[in-house]
Design a protein around this motif. Structure first.
Motif, PDB file in Angstrom:
ATOM      1  N   ALA A   1       1.141  -0.925  -0.306  1.00 25.44           N
ATOM      2  CA  ALA A   1      -0.558  -0.280   0.171  1.00 25.44           C
ATOM      3  C   ALA A   1       0.485   0.968  -0.072  1.00 25.44           C
ATOM      4  N   VAL A   2       2.297   1.411   0.648  1.00 22.36           N
ATOM      5  CA  VAL A   2       2.726   2.031   0.672  1.00 22.36           C
ATOM      6  C   VAL A   2       3.735   2.478  -0.273  1.00 22.36           C
ATOM      7  N   GLY A   3       3.948   1.333  -0.591  1.00 19.42           N
ATOM      8  CA  GLY A   3       4.634   1.170  -2.648  1.00 19.42           C
ATOM      9  C   GLY A   3       3.500   2.029  -3.730  1.00 19.42           C
TER      10      GLY A   3
ATOM     11  N   GLY B   1       4.306   5.424  -5.255  1.00 19.12           N
ATOM     12  CA  GLY B   1       4.454   5.263  -7.424  1.00 19.12           C
ATOM     13  C   GLY B   1       3.888   6.048  -7.908  1.00 19.12           C
ATOM     14  N   GLY B   2       2.178   6.265  -7.088  1.00 22.37           N
ATOM     15  CA  GLY B   2       1.762   7.057  -7.648  1.00 22.37           C
ATOM     16  C   GLY B   2       1.890   8.499  -7.679  1.00 22.37           C
ATOM     17  N   ALA B   3       2.425   9.262  -6.745  1.00 25.42           N
ATOM     18  CA  ALA B   3       2.724  10.443  -6.485  1.00 25.42           C
ATOM     19  C   ALA B   3       3.939  10.762  -7.128  1.00 25.42           C
ATOM     20  N   PHE B   4       5.041   9.666  -7.157  1.00 30.77           N
ATOM     21  CA  PHE B   4       6.063  10.035  -7.964  1.00 30.77           C
ATOM     22  C   PHE B   4       5.688   9.612  -9.633  1.00 30.77           C
ATOM     23  N   GLY B   5       4.914   9.040  -9.618  1.00 29.48           N
ATOM     24  CA  GLY B   5       4.157   9.739 -11.564  1.00 29.48           C
ATOM     25  C   GLY B   5       3.992  11.234 -11.341  1.00 29.48           C
ATOM     26  N   LYS B   6       3.008  11.138 -10.294  1.00 28.75           N
ATOM     27  CA  LYS B   6       2.935  12.503 -11.118  1.00 28.75           C
ATOM     28  C   LYS B   6       3.816  13.556 -11.007  1.00 28.75           C
ATOM     29  N   ILE B   7       5.230  13.213 -10.179  1.00 26.76           N
ATOM     30  CA  ILE B   7       6.172  14.461 -10.874  1.00 26.76           C
ATOM     31  C   ILE B   7       6.745  14.265 -11.708  1.00 26.76           C
TER      32      ILE B   7
END
Length: 129
Positions: free
Chosen positions: A18-20, A24-30
């Motif tokens: 879940a943390v990943g 990962g979603g936040a990293f994808g947005k960046i």
């Protein structure tokens, strides 16, 4: 059934996953912002187009598809670099933790070996004297 769900949800692997996914979603947005706001305008200036996503032949918008491919490649490369960066720290951490542990039998055998070497050296010295 509620207790089984609690056990499942509170397992370490599920929480790590879940943390990943969230990170990962936040990293994808960046990375998507990096592509859309920095890299694609530079590519558009070099190629002479305003926006790759606007490319189309009739109603077929192949530019949006090209934009998605470019996004994917940059995100995949960014994740590759990030994992490579993290693995460098993990290797250093593992190197520090490596200790030579001998069990009792190996320790006794090494002591016997050392005693036999010392006895052999002692007997050689006495024979030459």
């Amino acid at each position: 059934m509620l207790n089984e769900f609690k056990k499942f949800a509170m397992r370490g692997n599920v929480i790590d996953l879940a943390v990943g996914v969230i990170i990962g979603g936040a990293f994808g947005k960046i990375v998507s912002s990096l592509v859309a706001d920095i890299i694609m305008p530079i590519i558009a200036m070099l190629v002479g187009r305003v926006d790759v996503a606007e490319l189309a032949i009739g109603s077929v918008k192949y530019g949006v598809f090209l934009q998605s491919i470019i996004d994917f490649l940059i995100i995949a490369f960014s994740i590759f670099l990030f994992i490579k960066f993290l693995s460098r720290f993990k290797k250093k951490e593992e190197e520090v933790k490596v200790e030579v542990k001998m069990d009792k039998q190996e320790e006794l055998l090494s002591e016997i070996r050392d005693l036999l070497k010392a006895e052999k050296e002692f007997s050689r010295k006495n024979e030459t004297s």
